[in-house]
Design a protein around this motif. Structure first.
Motif, PDB file in Angstrom:
ATOM      1  N   LEU A 189       0.829  -1.213   0.000  1.00 41.21           N
ATOM      2  CA  LEU A 189       0.000   0.000   0.000  1.00 41.21           C
ATOM      3  C   LEU A 189       0.860   1.259   0.000  1.00 41.21           C
ATOM      4  O   LEU A 189       0.416   2.334  -0.370  1.00 41.21           O
ATOM      5  CB  LEU A 189      -0.923   0.021   1.216  1.00 41.21           C
ATOM      6  N   GLY A 190       2.086   1.102   0.453  1.00 35.54           N
ATOM      7  CA  GLY A 190       2.982   2.265   0.479  1.00 35.54           C
ATOM      8  C   GLY A 190       4.116   1.993   1.447  1.00 35.54           C
ATOM      9  O   GLY A 190       4.136   0.973   2.137  1.00 35.54           O
ATOM     10  N   ALA A 237      -4.483  -3.564   7.052  1.00 28.27           N
ATOM     11  CA  ALA A 237      -3.239  -2.989   6.523  1.00 28.27           C
ATOM     12  C   ALA A 237      -2.175  -3.396   7.538  1.00 28.27           C
ATOM     13  O   ALA A 237      -2.309  -3.086   8.723  1.00 28.27           O
ATOM     14  CB  ALA A 237      -3.347  -1.478   6.440  1.00 28.27           C
ATOM     15  N   SER A 241      -6.402  -1.182  10.863  1.00 30.98           N
ATOM     16  CA  SER A 241      -7.576  -1.144   9.997  1.00 30.98           C
ATOM     17  C   SER A 241      -7.131  -0.665   8.606  1.00 30.98           C
ATOM     18  O   SER A 241      -6.208   0.136   8.481  1.00 30.98           O
ATOM     19  CB  SER A 241      -8.660  -0.235  10.571  1.00 30.98           C
ATOM     20  N   LEU A 292      -6.176   9.316   6.212  1.00 28.96           N
ATOM     21  CA  LEU A 292      -6.624   8.327   5.228  1.00 28.96           C
ATOM     22  C   LEU A 292      -8.140   8.377   5.125  1.00 28.96           C
ATOM     23  O   LEU A 292      -8.819   9.025   5.935  1.00 28.96           O
ATOM     24  CB  LEU A 292      -6.146   6.931   5.637  1.00 28.96           C
ATOM     25  N   ASP A 344      -0.379   7.509  11.514  1.00 28.18           N
ATOM     26  CA  ASP A 344       1.030   7.880  11.655  1.00 28.18           C
ATOM     27  C   ASP A 344       1.307   8.694  12.924  1.00 28.18           C
ATOM     28  O   ASP A 344       1.563   9.905  12.874  1.00 28.18           O
ATOM     29  CB  ASP A 344       1.508   8.648  10.407  1.00 28.18           C
TER      30      ASP A 344
HETATM   31  P1  ATP Z   1       6.648   8.097   7.659  1.00 34.64           P
HETATM   32  O1  ATP Z   1       6.507   6.979   8.631  1.00 34.64           O
HETATM   33  O2  ATP Z   1       7.995   8.197   7.061  1.00 34.64           O
HETATM   34  O3  ATP Z   1       6.104   9.398   8.159  1.00 34.64           O
HETATM   35  P2  ATP Z   1       4.290   7.213   6.235  1.00 34.64           P
HETATM   36  O4  ATP Z   1       3.378   7.711   7.266  1.00 34.64           O
HETATM   37  O5  ATP Z   1       3.898   7.473   4.809  1.00 34.64           O
HETATM   38  O6  ATP Z   1       5.761   7.766   6.380  1.00 34.64           O
HETATM   39  P3  ATP Z   1       3.631   4.450   6.754  1.00 34.64           P
HETATM   40  O7  ATP Z   1       2.833   4.618   7.983  1.00 34.64           O
HETATM   41  O8  ATP Z   1       4.606   3.321   6.704  1.00 34.64           O
HETATM   42  O9  ATP Z   1       4.548   5.671   6.455  1.00 34.64           O
HETATM   43  O10 ATP Z   1       2.654   4.346   5.536  1.00 34.64           O
HETATM   44  C1  ATP Z   1       3.111   4.206   4.203  1.00 34.64           C
HETATM   45  C2  ATP Z   1       1.940   4.407   3.241  1.00 34.64           C
HETATM   46  O11 ATP Z   1       1.068   3.268   3.319  1.00 34.64           O
HETATM   47  C3  ATP Z   1       1.062   5.596   3.583  1.00 34.64           C
HETATM   48  O12 ATP Z   1       1.540   6.738   2.950  1.00 34.64           O
HETATM   49  C4  ATP Z   1      -0.308   5.171   3.082  1.00 34.64           C
HETATM   50  O13 ATP Z   1      -0.475   5.525   1.733  1.00 34.64           O
HETATM   51  C5  ATP Z   1      -0.272   3.659   3.208  1.00 34.64           C
HETATM   52  N1  ATP Z   1      -0.985   3.222   4.415  1.00 34.64           N
HETATM   53  C6  ATP Z   1      -0.518   3.283   5.679  1.00 34.64           C
HETATM   54  N2  ATP Z   1      -1.417   2.819   6.555  1.00 34.64           N
HETATM   55  C7  ATP Z   1      -2.504   2.456   5.831  1.00 34.64           C
HETATM   56  C8  ATP Z   1      -3.792   1.915   6.174  1.00 34.64           C
HETATM   57  N3  ATP Z   1      -4.113   1.652   7.434  1.00 34.64           N
HETATM   58  N4  ATP Z   1      -4.666   1.677   5.172  1.00 34.64           N
HETATM   59  C9  ATP Z   1      -4.332   1.956   3.888  1.00 34.64           C
HETATM   60  N5  ATP Z   1      -3.139   2.469   3.507  1.00 34.64           N
HETATM   61  C10 ATP Z   1      -2.227   2.715   4.456  1.00 34.64           C
END
Ligand code: ATP
Length: 306
Positions: free
Chosen positions: A19-20, A41, A95, A147, A158
């Motif tokens: 997803l990212g 996720a 979630s 989100l 985050d």
């Molecule tokens: P950082 O931790 O460096 O601030 P970030 O918040 O983008 O970066 P992650 O929390 O690892 O890092 O999330 C990465 C990406 O995954 C997000 O940008 C989002 O697009 C996707 N993502 C994260 N959590 C979810 C979720 N619960 N449902 C759907 N997509 C998600």
């Protein structure tokens, strides 16, 4: 008969697409093998990477904060179901926000109309009020960290940069007068956290941040919803910071496409002196929200993810 609770492990899930990824994690869509209708996720954090990059603190804050917040079962907060680990990784089962990031939606529409701006602003206020009442400053509120669920309701995520205020009296005071709310919670930040465009002047000038810093970010986001870009954006980070402390932002709106009420609200939030900045309680009283019943959570969170 054994009383042992079975520990979760990666093999309980079928991992689907990525997803990212963030600075210390990769997030995958996953389904529970015992209940294939249940999508999650799963945030996977490499232990080696976390230690090497000095991110242990962020991961543990995120876990602690999500554990505190899940008790409130607020629809606008990402839900942490389980955490577990194996030799290589830590896993956060969260979630699944099916409609991705608010920033992507904003890019798709270029800007939001006033109806959508009201809806999203009201939800963000409700979310911030909830986390602040729980003694948590998010410190990195921005459209990438919000989100969207199936019904396009907002979900704040985050919490790695969050700060916890554990003084109960301070929490209670968060409902009181503007000055008390804004100055009593100011924490000394140990290092720069957050994202340049949304960072508050108190962090830049005094290395301090409080609940009022999340409200500053709210002001930046309202501007961004209406214009499509944040109010303070320079050619580089330093230039952005200079614009923030100089309160150098402009609506560039010769045809008055944005109504005066929104400009008024933003001007009362984007105030450099955090003691004079509007707090959430007063933001809620702004005429823009005269038709909002803040106690009617069902209406605010209409058709939520439940
Ligand atoms: P950082 O931790 O460096 O601030 P970030 O918040 O983008 O970066 P992650 O929390 O690892 O890092 O999330 C990465 C990406 O995954 C997000 O940008 C989002 O697009 C996707 N993502 C994260 N959590 C979810 C979720 N619960 N449902 C759907 N997509 C998600």
């Amino acid at each position: 008969m054994s009383n042992k609770i079975k520990k979760h492990s990666p093999s309980d899930y079928t991992f689907k697409e990525e997803l990212g990824h963030g600075s210390y994690s990769t997030v995958y869509k996953a389904v529970d093998k015992r209940n294939v209708k249940q999508c999650y996720a799963i945030k996977v954090c490499s232990k080696k990477h976390i230690i090497k990059e000095n991110k242990v603190k962020y991961v543990s804050i995120e876990k602690n904060v999500l554990n505190i917040l899940r008790k409130g079962n607020h629809p606008g907060i990402i839900k942490l179901y389980y955490t577990f680990h194996d030799e290589e990784n830590l896993y956060f089962v969260l979630s699944y926000a099916i409609n991705g990031e608010l920033l992507q939606l904003l890019h798709k529409y270029r800007s939001f109309n006033e109806e959508l701006t009201i809806r999203f602003t009201v939800q963000i206020i409700d979310i911030l009020e909830f986390i602040h009442k729980n003694g948590i400053i998010h410190r990195d509120v921005k459209p990438e960290n919000i989100l969207l669920n199936r019904n396009y309701n907002l979900i704040l995520t985050d919490f790695g940069a969050a700060s916890l205020i554990d003084n109960d009296e301070d929490k209670e005071n968060s409902n009181n007068s503007n000055a008390t709310y804004n100055d009593i919670h100011v924490n000394r930040a140990s290092s720069f956290v957050g994202t340049a465009e949304y960072v508050s002047p108190e962090l830049l000038l005094y290395n301090q941040c409080g609940y009022c810093s999340d409200v500053w970010a709210l002001g930046c986001m309202i501007f961004q919803f209406l214009k499509g870009y944040p109010p303070f954006r320079g050619a580089n980070e330093l230039n952005t910071f200079e614009k923030i402390v100089a309160l150098d932002y402009h609506w560039n709106d010769p045809n008055n496409l944005v109504s005066q009420s929104w400009k008024d609200l933003v001007s009362k939030i984007l105030i450099t002196n955090s003691e004079k900045r509007m707090n959430l309680e007063n933001v809620k009283k702004h005429p823009l929200f005269k038709n909002i019943n803040w106690n009617d959570k069902e209406k605010i969170w209409l058709g939520t993810n439940k």
